[in-house]
Design a protein around this motif. Structure first.
Motif, PDB file in Angstrom:
ATOM      1  N   ALA A 171     -73.532  -8.440  23.062  1.00  0.00           N
ATOM      2  CA  ALA A 171     -74.726  -9.210  22.700  1.00  0.00           C
ATOM      3  C   ALA A 171     -75.599  -9.455  23.925  1.00  0.00           C
ATOM      4  CB  ALA A 171     -74.330 -10.536  22.057  1.00  0.00           C
ATOM      5  N   ARG A 172     -74.992  -9.814  25.045  1.00  0.00           N
ATOM      6  CA  ARG A 172     -75.777 -10.042  26.267  1.00  0.00           C
ATOM      7  C   ARG A 172     -76.445  -8.756  26.740  1.00  0.00           C
ATOM      8  NH1 ARG A 172     -73.592 -14.784  29.898  1.00  0.00           N
ATOM      9  NH2 ARG A 172     -72.508 -15.967  28.323  1.00  0.00           N
ATOM     10  N   ARG A 173     -75.744  -7.657  26.602  1.00  0.00           N
ATOM     11  CA  ARG A 173     -76.315  -6.366  27.001  1.00  0.00           C
ATOM     12  C   ARG A 173     -77.536  -6.037  26.140  1.00  0.00           C
ATOM     13  NH1 ARG A 173     -76.119  -1.828  24.814  1.00  0.00           N
ATOM     14  NH2 ARG A 173     -74.326  -2.235  23.476  1.00  0.00           N
ATOM     15  N   LEU A 174     -77.417  -6.248  24.833  1.00  0.00           N
ATOM     16  CA  LEU A 174     -78.541  -5.982  23.936  1.00  0.00           C
ATOM     17  C   LEU A 174     -79.719  -6.918  24.204  1.00  0.00           C
ATOM     18  CD1 LEU A 174     -76.612  -5.313  20.612  1.00  0.00           C
ATOM     19  CD2 LEU A 174     -77.996  -3.666  21.898  1.00  0.00           C
ATOM     20  N   ILE A 175     -79.425  -8.180  24.480  1.00  0.00           N
ATOM     21  CA  ILE A 175     -80.490  -9.141  24.779  1.00  0.00           C
ATOM     22  C   ILE A 175     -81.197  -8.758  26.075  1.00  0.00           C
ATOM     23  CG2 ILE A 175     -80.948 -11.546  25.420  1.00  0.00           C
ATOM     24  CD1 ILE A 175     -78.696 -12.276  23.338  1.00  0.00           C
ATOM     25  N   ALA A 176     -80.433  -8.343  27.071  1.00  0.00           N
ATOM     26  CA  ALA A 176     -81.044  -7.899  28.332  1.00  0.00           C
ATOM     27  C   ALA A 176     -81.913  -6.667  28.101  1.00  0.00           C
ATOM     28  CB  ALA A 176     -79.963  -7.606  29.365  1.00  0.00           C
ATOM     29  N   GLU A 177     -81.436  -5.749  27.288  1.00  0.00           N
ATOM     30  CA  GLU A 177     -82.238  -4.562  26.964  1.00  0.00           C
ATOM     31  C   GLU A 177     -83.519  -4.970  26.246  1.00  0.00           C
ATOM     32  OE1 GLU A 177     -82.170  -0.541  24.188  1.00  0.00           O
ATOM     33  OE2 GLU A 177     -80.274  -1.624  24.486  1.00  0.00           O
ATOM     34  N   TYR A 178     -83.400  -5.875  25.291  1.00  0.00           N
ATOM     35  CA  TYR A 178     -84.557  -6.362  24.532  1.00  0.00           C
ATOM     36  C   TYR A 178     -85.632  -6.902  25.488  1.00  0.00           C
ATOM     37  CZ  TYR A 178     -87.238  -9.050  21.099  1.00  0.00           C
ATOM     38  OH  TYR A 178     -88.246  -9.559  20.311  1.00  0.00           O
ATOM     39  N   ARG A 179     -85.199  -7.745  26.386  1.00  0.00           N
ATOM     40  CA  ARG A 179     -86.148  -8.392  27.307  1.00  0.00           C
ATOM     41  C   ARG A 179     -86.831  -7.405  28.244  1.00  0.00           C
ATOM     42  NH1 ARG A 179     -82.217 -13.495  27.949  1.00  0.00           N
ATOM     43  NH2 ARG A 179     -83.148 -14.758  26.295  1.00  0.00           N
ATOM     44  N   ALA A 180     -86.216  -6.250  28.476  1.00  0.00           N
ATOM     45  CA  ALA A 180     -86.794  -5.245  29.376  1.00  0.00           C
ATOM     46  C   ALA A 180     -87.761  -4.297  28.666  1.00  0.00           C
ATOM     47  CB  ALA A 180     -85.664  -4.441  30.025  1.00  0.00           C
ATOM     48  N   LEU A 181     -87.826  -4.371  27.353  1.00  0.00           N
ATOM     49  CA  LEU A 181     -88.650  -3.443  26.579  1.00  0.00           C
ATOM     50  C   LEU A 181     -90.128  -3.845  26.579  1.00  0.00           C
ATOM     51  CD1 LEU A 181     -86.309  -2.945  23.514  1.00  0.00           C
ATOM     52  CD2 LEU A 181     -86.939  -1.201  25.184  1.00  0.00           C
ATOM     53  N   PRO A 182     -91.019  -2.868  26.368  1.00  0.00           N
ATOM     54  CA  PRO A 182     -92.446  -3.192  26.191  1.00  0.00           C
ATOM     55  C   PRO A 182     -92.638  -4.094  24.969  1.00  0.00           C
ATOM     56  CG  PRO A 182     -92.123  -0.811  26.418  1.00  0.00           C
ATOM     57  CD  PRO A 182     -90.763  -1.436  26.310  1.00  0.00           C
ATOM     58  N   ALA A 183     -93.709  -4.856  24.964  1.00  0.00           N
ATOM     59  CA  ALA A 183     -93.954  -5.869  23.930  1.00  0.00           C
ATOM     60  C   ALA A 183     -93.914  -5.317  22.507  1.00  0.00           C
ATOM     61  CB  ALA A 183     -95.288  -6.559  24.188  1.00  0.00           C
ATOM     62  N   ASP A 184     -94.409  -4.122  22.293  1.00  0.00           N
ATOM     63  CA  ASP A 184     -94.513  -3.602  20.935  1.00  0.00           C
ATOM     64  C   ASP A 184     -93.487  -2.509  20.611  1.00  0.00           C
ATOM     65  OD1 ASP A 184     -95.567  -1.687  22.585  1.00  0.00           O
ATOM     66  OD2 ASP A 184     -97.334  -1.302  21.337  1.00  0.00           O
ATOM     67  N   SER A 185     -92.410  -2.471  21.334  1.00  0.00           N
ATOM     68  CA  SER A 185     -91.381  -1.454  21.116  1.00  0.00           C
ATOM     69  C   SER A 185     -90.607  -1.732  19.830  1.00  0.00           C
ATOM     70  CB  SER A 185     -90.399  -1.441  22.294  1.00  0.00           C
ATOM     71  OG  SER A 185     -89.312  -0.587  21.995  1.00  0.00           O
ATOM     72  N   ASP A 186     -90.511  -0.724  18.958  1.00  0.00           N
ATOM     73  CA  ASP A 186     -89.745  -0.892  17.730  1.00  0.00           C
ATOM     74  C   ASP A 186     -88.249  -0.988  18.013  1.00  0.00           C
ATOM     75  OD1 ASP A 186     -89.975  -1.205  14.856  1.00  0.00           O
ATOM     76  OD2 ASP A 186     -88.828   0.657  14.739  1.00  0.00           O
ATOM     77  N   ARG A 187     -87.819  -0.625  19.202  1.00  0.00           N
ATOM     78  CA  ARG A 187     -86.412  -0.782  19.583  1.00  0.00           C
ATOM     79  C   ARG A 187     -86.019  -2.259  19.517  1.00  0.00           C
ATOM     80  NH1 ARG A 187     -81.323  -0.036  19.508  1.00  0.00           N
ATOM     81  NH2 ARG A 187     -80.217  -0.371  21.444  1.00  0.00           N
ATOM     82  N   LYS A 188     -86.991  -3.151  19.721  1.00  0.00           N
ATOM     83  CA  LYS A 188     -86.710  -4.587  19.634  1.00  0.00           C
ATOM     84  C   LYS A 188     -86.166  -4.942  18.246  1.00  0.00           C
ATOM     85  CE  LYS A 188     -89.742  -6.602  23.062  1.00  0.00           C
ATOM     86  NZ  LYS A 188     -90.743  -7.652  23.294  1.00  0.00           N
ATOM     87  N   ARG A 189     -86.785  -4.407  17.206  1.00  0.00           N
ATOM     88  CA  ARG A 189     -86.325  -4.673  15.852  1.00  0.00           C
ATOM     89  C   ARG A 189     -84.911  -4.143  15.657  1.00  0.00           C
ATOM     90  NH1 ARG A 189     -85.382  -1.774  11.982  1.00  0.00           N
ATOM     91  NH2 ARG A 189     -86.387   0.061  12.850  1.00  0.00           N
ATOM     92  N   GLU A 190     -84.641  -2.964  16.189  1.00  0.00           N
ATOM     93  CA  GLU A 190     -83.304  -2.376  16.083  1.00  0.00           C
ATOM     94  C   GLU A 190     -82.262  -3.242  16.782  1.00  0.00           C
ATOM     95  OE1 GLU A 190     -83.786   1.477  17.810  1.00  0.00           O
ATOM     96  OE2 GLU A 190     -85.128   2.169  16.215  1.00  0.00           O
ATOM     97  N   ILE A 191     -82.622  -3.791  17.918  1.00  0.00           N
ATOM     98  CA  ILE A 191     -81.688  -4.652  18.661  1.00  0.00           C
ATOM     99  C   ILE A 191     -81.384  -5.907  17.866  1.00  0.00           C
ATOM    100  CG2 ILE A 191     -81.476  -6.139  20.710  1.00  0.00           C
ATOM    101  CD1 ILE A 191     -82.892  -3.839  22.261  1.00  0.00           C
ATOM    102  N   ILE A 192     -82.420  -6.518  17.293  1.00  0.00           N
ATOM    103  CA  ILE A 192     -82.204  -7.725  16.479  1.00  0.00           C
ATOM    104  C   ILE A 192     -81.258  -7.395  15.325  1.00  0.00           C
ATOM    105  CG2 ILE A 192     -83.295  -9.441  14.986  1.00  0.00           C
ATOM    106  CD1 ILE A 192     -83.963  -9.727  18.038  1.00  0.00           C
ATOM    107  N   ALA A 193     -81.475  -6.261  14.674  1.00  0.00           N
ATOM    108  CA  ALA A 193     -80.598  -5.858  13.572  1.00  0.00           C
ATOM    109  C   ALA A 193     -79.163  -5.666  14.059  1.00  0.00           C
ATOM    110  CB  ALA A 193     -81.125  -4.583  12.919  1.00  0.00           C
ATOM    111  N   ALA A 194     -78.995  -5.147  15.259  1.00  0.00           N
ATOM    112  CA  ALA A 194     -77.653  -4.946  15.818  1.00  0.00           C
ATOM    113  C   ALA A 194     -76.960  -6.274  16.131  1.00  0.00           C
ATOM    114  CB  ALA A 194     -77.727  -4.090  17.075  1.00  0.00           C
TER     115      ALA A 194
END
Length: 143
Positions: free
Chosen positions: A10-33
């Protein structure tokens, strides 16, 4: 600044989320994970509360918080208030719709949430927000 603990998924995914560009759809994927991970709930609350966040990530957070309301009363209250703020944000109709749907589990614990849902069900300018608010009230046993 201390480095995040990346051994915890979870911490790894949150760190990845925070490093992403503002409009990256990967953010949605991380939340789902993070779905169902209680340790990620404070992070999910912070995302849904941030009006400047990526709208699809906020929607995913609303969905997760509806399905997995925090057990901790303080965090549950903060989650309900974050969803309520999203419901009242006039800029994001789709986020508002999902926030209204997500508020059902929070209405029984917060009279302010119940009042806001009742008001939205009666008179919100978006008919889908009205319908979602009615559904949430029904789910909460307040309709």
């Amino acid at each position: 600044m201390p480095r995040p603990d990346t051994t915890d998924p979870a911490r790894r995914l949150i760190a990845e989320y925070r490093a992403l560009p503002a409009d990256s759809d990967r953010k949605r994927e991380i939340i789902a994970a993070l779905d169902g991970d209680a340790s990620a709930q404070p992070f999910l609350v912070s995302v849904v509360a941030d009006a400047g966040e990526y709208d699809l990530a906020r929607i995913e957070c609303a969905t997760v918080l509806r399905l997995w309301p925090p057990a901790d009363p303080g965090l549950r209250h903060r989650a309900g208030r974050a969803l309520l703020a999203a419901l009242l944000d006039p800029e994001e109709d789709l986020v508002r719709q999902y926030a209204a749907m997500a508020l059902g589990p929070y209405a029984a614990h917060d009279p302010g949430v119940t009042e806001a849902l009742a008001a939205a069900a009666r008179s919100d300018e978006d008919p889908l927000v009205q319908a979602c608010a009615r559904s949430a009230l029904k789910e909460a046993g307040s309709a």
